[in-house]
Design a protein around this motif. Structure first.
Motif: not given
Length: 229
Positions: A168-175, A184-189, A195-197, A217-229
């Motif tokens: 399986s692959s799990v693809y987290p967004g910004r955590t 964020r330091e490298q981005e200057g932000a 704001a993140f998961t 078999a959960l082969t590919d699962v994407t996790v993104r910050p929720g709309a409520g953040l």
């Protein structure tokens, strides 16, 4: 001898890794891998886990490091490095280091532990990234490594299906982790963890993949910050 699954987690001393270890501890026996030090030692003591010191830049040392391990049911590749910069700005040393830690090390550790995971009919899980699905400007070396990690997982899945190994692959967004703070330091932000998961949320997702019934078999699962953040 325990009948509980034995799960090895790399990059276990912080962020998603330590959150996953705490999430799994009630039902899994754990082998927690990192570079060593107080953080890893303290977590192993807290969770009654076995430590495994690995230098992910030196895959030639892995065979000796894992030789004394017994059962391994699940292998979770969570460790990784990131260094932002444009293709015109990053030389071969950054690319070599990033690919070594993010791709070569997981490939070699998987190779060495596959006989154990096959025997358990277990799972190899790669904690990837949204960058493994899309490459943005300034993310070339990191995204290339994560795209390669997806390719490793996809190939391994087809190769191991006959052995009963789930991949399986799990693809987290910004955590909200120390790595994200560095990004964020490298981005200057500014870094605002709210704001993140949360890493605990990603950990719960990974745990659900590992503990899914055998007929799924959960082969590919994407996790993104929720709309409520």
């Amino acid at each position: 001898m325990t009948d509980r699954p034995i799960t090895l987690i790399t990059g276990a001393s912080g962020g998603i890794g330590s959150a996953l270890a705490r999430c799994l501890a009630p039902t899994h026996d754990l082998i927690l891998s990192g570079r060593g030090g107080p953080a890893l030692d303290g977590l192993c003591a807290e969770l009654n886990a076995a430590p495994l010191a690995l230098d992910l830049t030196r895959p030639e040392t892995f065979a000796q490091a894992v030789a004394g391990l017994g059962r391994v049911t699940n292998l979770v590749h969570n460790a990784g490095v990131v260094e932002l910069g444009g293709v015109a700005a990053q030389d071969h040393t950054t690319w070599t280091h990033t690919l070594a830690v993010n791709v070569v090390a997981p490939a070699e550790l998987t190779r060495l532990l596959l006989p154990r995971v096959r025997q358990e009919r277990g799972t190899v899980l790669f904690v990837n990234s949204g960058a493994g699905l899309r490459a943005n400007a300034g993310w070339g070396s990191y995204a290339a490594s994560k795209h390669a990690l997806k390719a490793l997982a996809d190939a391994l899945r087809e190769e191991e299906a006959g052995h009963g190994v789930r991949v399986s692959s799990v693809y987290p967004g910004r955590t909200a982790t120390a790595m994200q703070r560095k990004v964020r330091e490298q981005e200057g932000a500014p870094y605002d963890p709210a704001a993140f998961t949360r890493p605990e949320t990603v950990a719960a997702t990974v745990a659900s993949v590992l503990d899914a019934p055998r007929d799924a078999a959960l082969t590919d699962v994407t996790v993104r910050p929720g709309a409520g953040l």
